[in-house]
Scaffold this active site. Structure first.
Site, mmCIF file in Angstrom:
data_model
loop_
_atom_site.group_PDB
_atom_site.id
_atom_site.type_symbol
_atom_site.label_atom_id
_atom_site.label_comp_id
_atom_site.label_asym_id
_atom_site.label_seq_id
_atom_site.Cartn_x
_atom_site.Cartn_y
_atom_site.Cartn_z
ATOM 1 C CG ASN A 171 22.453 16.106 -46.995
ATOM 2 O OD1 ASN A 171 23.644 15.835 -46.795
ATOM 3 N ND2 ASN A 171 22.075 17.292 -47.531
ATOM 4 N N GLY A 177 35.763 15.345 -43.255
ATOM 5 C CA GLY A 177 35.058 14.279 -42.451
ATOM 6 C C GLY A 177 35.013 14.656 -40.992
ATOM 7 C CG ASN A 198 29.460 16.825 -39.664
ATOM 8 O OD1 ASN A 198 28.832 17.144 -38.645
ATOM 9 N ND2 ASN A 198 29.699 17.909 -40.510
ATOM 10 C CE LYS A 236 23.500 10.662 -59.133
ATOM 11 N NZ LYS A 236 24.415 11.653 -58.894
ATOM 12 C CG HIS A 294 22.354 21.998 -46.982
ATOM 13 N ND1 HIS A 294 23.129 21.998 -47.847
ATOM 14 C CD2 HIS A 294 21.738 23.477 -46.947
ATOM 15 C CE1 HIS A 294 22.945 22.954 -48.848
ATOM 16 N NE2 HIS A 294 22.290 24.067 -48.136
HETATM 17 C C1 GAR Z 1 29.358 20.042 -43.622
HETATM 18 O O1 GAR Z 1 29.615 21.318 -42.968
HETATM 19 C C2 GAR Z 1 27.955 20.117 -44.204
HETATM 20 O O2 GAR Z 1 27.055 20.741 -43.632
HETATM 21 C C3 GAR Z 1 28.180 20.412 -45.548
HETATM 22 O O3 GAR Z 1 29.589 19.831 -45.858
HETATM 23 C C4 GAR Z 1 30.335 19.975 -44.689
HETATM 24 C C5 GAR Z 1 31.334 18.694 -44.642
HETATM 25 O O4 GAR Z 1 32.197 18.857 -43.547
HETATM 26 N N1 GAR Z 1 27.515 19.808 -46.628
HETATM 27 C C6 GAR Z 1 26.899 20.437 -47.752
HETATM 28 O O5 GAR Z 1 27.361 21.372 -48.042
HETATM 29 C C7 GAR Z 1 25.854 19.434 -48.442
HETATM 30 N N2 GAR Z 1 25.087 20.558 -49.367
HETATM 31 P P1 GAR Z 1 32.880 17.561 -42.824
HETATM 32 O O6 GAR Z 1 33.529 17.122 -44.071
HETATM 33 O O7 GAR Z 1 34.022 18.347 -42.039
HETATM 34 O O8 GAR Z 1 31.801 16.840 -41.983
#
Ligand code: GAR
Length: 186
Positions: A107, A12, A14, A65, A109
């Protein structure tokens, strides 16, 4: 003030960056809901500390889902959410959520899409031997990481330390996600 929801499954960072930007008024928005599919994830505790409402669920407690997405849609509707930000939400968004919120879900990525879609994007890129890594923010549609691209940033790195690539990438992500959300809300 705009009302946004963040969906996450892990640490989390982000989510925290977005919430901090709302608190500091950098974003004219409030995170009104965190949705997390892993009740034990770090992000759930972070939301509690920040006083942000959280819907943490286990997919296995629902028969489909469609059923848990229906519950999520009801929550988003009840909170008047305008924008959904997926931030490490490691589930494919299904038709129930897309029918209700399509065009309002973004999203982030950790690769330069369309290269290395799906899980373990950084590891895939390292295995491939790329020298330029990156981050993509895109609209979410029914394809896997295939929706229209909104923003991208690249960085050079030579080596095979996935942790290091994640560290560099996440520093970029936090700033980039806030800037992109700001533009979209305008
Ligand atoms: C982030 O780095 C994001 O880019 C990636 O998960 C991480 C979550 O980090 N997302 C993916 O891989 C989506 N396919 P966080 O929980 O510290 O924000």
């Amino acid at each position: 003030m705009h009302r946004i929801a963040v969906f996450a499954s892990g640490k989390g960072t982000n989510f925290e960056a977005i919430a901090a930007a709302c608190s500091s008024k950098e974003l004219d928005a409030r995170v009104v809901l965190l949705v997390c599919d892993k009740p034990q994830a770090e992000v759930v505790a972070k939301a509690a500390r920040l006083g942000i409402e959280c819907f943490a669920f286990s997919a296995k407690e629902y028969s489909s889902k469609e059923e848990y997405e229906q519950k999520i849609v009801e929550l988003l509707d009840s909170k008047g959410v305008e924008l959904v930000c997926l931030a490490g939400y490691m589930r494919i968004v299904g038709s129930v959520l897309l029918d209700a919120y399509g065009g309002r879900i973004i999203n982030i990525h950790p690769s330069l899409l369309p290269a290395f879609a799906g899980a373990r994007a950084v590891e895939q890129a390292i295995e491939y031997g790329v020298k330029v890594f990156g981050i993509t923010i895109h609209w979410v549609d029914s394809t896997l990481d295939g929706g229209k691209i909104i923003a991208q940033r690249a960085f050079e790195y030579e080596g095979s330390d996935a942790e290091q690539v994640h560290r560099i990438g996440q520093q970029i992500e936090h700033k980039m996600y806030v800037e992109t959300i700001k533009k979209i809300l305008k």
